[in-house]
Motif scaffolding. Structure first.
Motif, mmCIF file in Angstrom:
data_model
loop_
_atom_site.group_PDB
_atom_site.id
_atom_site.type_symbol
_atom_site.label_atom_id
_atom_site.label_comp_id
_atom_site.label_asym_id
_atom_site.label_seq_id
_atom_site.Cartn_x
_atom_site.Cartn_y
_atom_site.Cartn_z
ATOM 1 N N GLY A 60 0.811 -1.215 0.000
ATOM 2 C CA GLY A 60 0.000 0.000 0.000
ATOM 3 C C GLY A 60 0.842 1.262 0.000
ATOM 4 N N GLN A 61 1.933 1.270 0.788
ATOM 5 C CA GLN A 61 2.804 2.445 0.827
ATOM 6 C C GLN A 61 3.506 2.651 -0.513
ATOM 7 N N LEU A 62 3.889 1.573 -1.174
ATOM 8 C CA LEU A 62 4.547 1.693 -2.475
ATOM 9 C C LEU A 62 3.580 2.246 -3.528
ATOM 10 N N ILE A 63 2.324 1.800 -3.499
ATOM 11 C CA ILE A 63 1.326 2.331 -4.440
ATOM 12 C C ILE A 63 1.073 3.806 -4.147
ATOM 13 N N THR A 100 10.007 11.174 -1.788
ATOM 14 C CA THR A 100 10.022 11.258 -0.324
ATOM 15 C C THR A 100 9.183 10.138 0.295
ATOM 16 N N LEU A 101 8.034 9.858 -0.297
ATOM 17 C CA LEU A 101 7.162 8.798 0.219
ATOM 18 C C LEU A 101 7.773 7.413 0.010
ATOM 19 N N PHE A 102 8.511 7.234 -1.097
ATOM 20 C CA PHE A 102 9.219 5.970 -1.302
ATOM 21 C C PHE A 102 10.274 5.747 -0.210
ATOM 22 N N VAL A 141 -5.887 4.814 -3.887
ATOM 23 C CA VAL A 141 -5.848 3.347 -3.964
ATOM 24 C C VAL A 141 -4.779 2.807 -3.014
ATOM 25 N N GLY A 142 -3.619 3.454 -3.012
ATOM 26 C CA GLY A 142 -2.536 3.028 -2.129
ATOM 27 C C GLY A 142 -2.916 3.107 -0.662
ATOM 28 N N ARG A 143 -3.572 4.206 -0.266
ATOM 29 C CA ARG A 143 -3.984 4.342 1.134
ATOM 30 C C ARG A 143 -5.060 3.317 1.487
#
Length: 480
Positions: free
Chosen positions: A133-136, A222-224, A151-153
């Motif tokens: 989910g974090q990767l999406i 940054t999120l990655f 979708v990721g969250r």
């Protein structure tokens, strides 16, 4: 399953005072095979304190990544709204979409731990879903697609809340009757330390990354990088699974000697005190998490702080809880009285919101009170579930609590965004909204106390009184 095996888990630690004079007879059953483990196995024995607390370390760290990533949007609220052109309502969708699937799936996730996967496989599966989910979510930021981030969250939420249920089940499995309140406090401590570190590092990390990648691309990178914390938690999950499998083999552990099978319909047999605990789970936490999610804008508009200063103030709740939660857990292990602690925590949180809403007093004061009261409530509320329901139903019970909590968070977070937008950015009415929910939590706590007292329950007893209470129940069952 014999009737005594259906009794809820109790903490049999002793305490000072008159209670110590009462004899405590510890019931021995197949569940307690670890008590017979030879002491000469030393610190490698699954029942030794060093071994159990090593397991606790991994138990705590398996939730670090999910809590760190959960509040990534809160730490970068201005960046999200600027780079993705979002208003407050759209921004809160990032949080509410996390909760929507767990209205049902979190309950099912707990049931799957009890009935299908088992605790080890279930925890690994849920951690993998969190990472995916974090990767999406990060990929959505990288390409500037808000729908992909949603979708990721959604996927992230499916794994994270079920992971919390598995984490609670692990805690009871390893620490039933031994420092359970402190263990819940430590788990919260490490989890909230993850949230605190998030508020500390995400803005500086984004500032650094944006020097190489412009706009929403920098946000995605940054999120990655934030997702690396989930990789660390996955490694901890695998190590803990190996330790638990070893402990099960050595101890010949049997958590359900009567062979009862958890069923979804079990929820209908739970008592009123469990339902009121669920109400507190909803009414209290919706006054904390949505407040923190929108906290940066609140402190900027109300106290005229910069975004960096607002993040620092906003992180105080989690920072204090990271320190205070295990301390409160340690104290509650010694004195008991869980319902009284929940009552005091709720009143203190109301005071904190009143200070932030109606005064210009330094916001650190109100947030510090909120952090202490939040720690107090978490360390006293969640262990009560193990005092109410049998062990074979714990995953289902904790899953239900998480489910109703997510229902509240999903609805309230959206409503909170609408209130802020319709008020022209003002948070005054939103604060009153939060205080109303805290009053509901206070009322539910009073119902728990009244019901427990009327039925001579053990929720507000000292540990020694609980041990005597449990022994007397066992003697009555044996004589019947």
């Amino acid at each position: 399953m014999s009737r005594e095996e259906r009794l809820p888990i109790v903490d049999t630690a002793s305490s000072s005072g008159e209670d110590e004079a009462k004899p405590v007879v510890r019931r021995r059953s197949t569940r307690d095979t670890e008590l017979a483990l030879p002491k000469e196995q030393g610190c490698c024995a699954p029942t030794s304190k060093p071994h159990r607390f090593l397991a606790l370390l991994f138990m705590c760290l398996l939730g670090f990544g999910s809590y760190f990533c959960y509040d990534n949007p809160g730490a970068l609220q201005d960046v999200f709204q600027k780079e993705l052109d979002l208003n407050a309502t759209e921004f809160t969708l990032i949080y509410s979409i996390y909760s929507w699937p767990n209205i049902v799936l979190c309950f099912v996730g707990g049931f799957l731990v009890d009935r299908v996967f088992g605790i080890r496989l279930g925890t690994i599966i849920y951690m993998l879903i969190v990472l995916l989910g974090q990767l999406i979510f990060a990929a959505g930021g990288l390409f500037g697609h808000f729908w992909l981030m949603i979708v990721g969250r959604f996927v992230f939420g499916i794994g994270a809340e079920s992971l919390a249920v598995a984490q609670n089940s692990y805690a009871v499995l390893w620490f039933k009757g031994k420092e359970l309140n402190m263990v819940f406090g430590l788990q919260l401590s490490v989890a909230r330390f993850g949230s605190t570190v998030n508020f500390w590092v995400m803005q500086p990390l984004y500032n650094y990354v944006s020097g190489f990648y412009a706009g929403y691309t920098g946000l995605g990178v940054t999120l990655f990088l934030a997702g690396l914390t989930c990789v660390m938690s996955l490694l901890c999950t695998l190590i803990l699974g190996w330790m638990d499998k070893r402990a099960e083999r050595i101890l010949k552990r049997n958590t359900n000697p009567g062979g009862d099978i958890a069923k979804l319909s079990d929820i209908m047999s739970f008592r009123l005190d469990f339902w009121m605990v669920s109400v507190v789970c909803v009414a209290y936490y919706v006054a904390i998490f949505p407040f923190v999610a929108l906290g940066q804008a609140f402190f900027v508009s109300t106290f005229h702080l910069t975004p960096e200063q607002a993040n620092t103030v906003n992180s105080i709740v989690y920072l204090i809880s990271a320190i205070a939660s295990p301390l409160f857990g340690f104290i509650i292990d010694r004195v008991g009285r869980n319902v009284s602690w929940v009552f005091v925590a709720t009143v203190a949180t109301i005071v904190a919101h009143l200070l932030l809403t109606f005064t210009q007093m330094n916001p650190y004061i109100g947030m510090s009170i909120m952090g202490l009261s939040y720690s107090m409530l978490a360390a006293s509320l969640w262990p009560m579930v193990s005092l109410i329901v049998p062990e074979y139903q714990l995953g289902t019970a904790y899953g239900f609590c998480q489910s109703v909590q997510n229902l509240g968070l999903a609805v309230v977070t959206i409503v909170a965004g609408v209130i802020v937008d319709s008020s022209g950015g003002s948070h005054f009415w939103l604060q009153l909204f939060f205080i109303l929910f805290l009053m509901i939590s206070l009322l539910a706590t009073c119902v728990i106390w009244t019901y427990d007292r009327k039925h001579q329950g053990n929720l507000n007893m000292s540990p020694a009184q609980r041990a005597t209470y449990h022994t007397s129940m066992y003697v009555n069952i044996e004589s019947s």
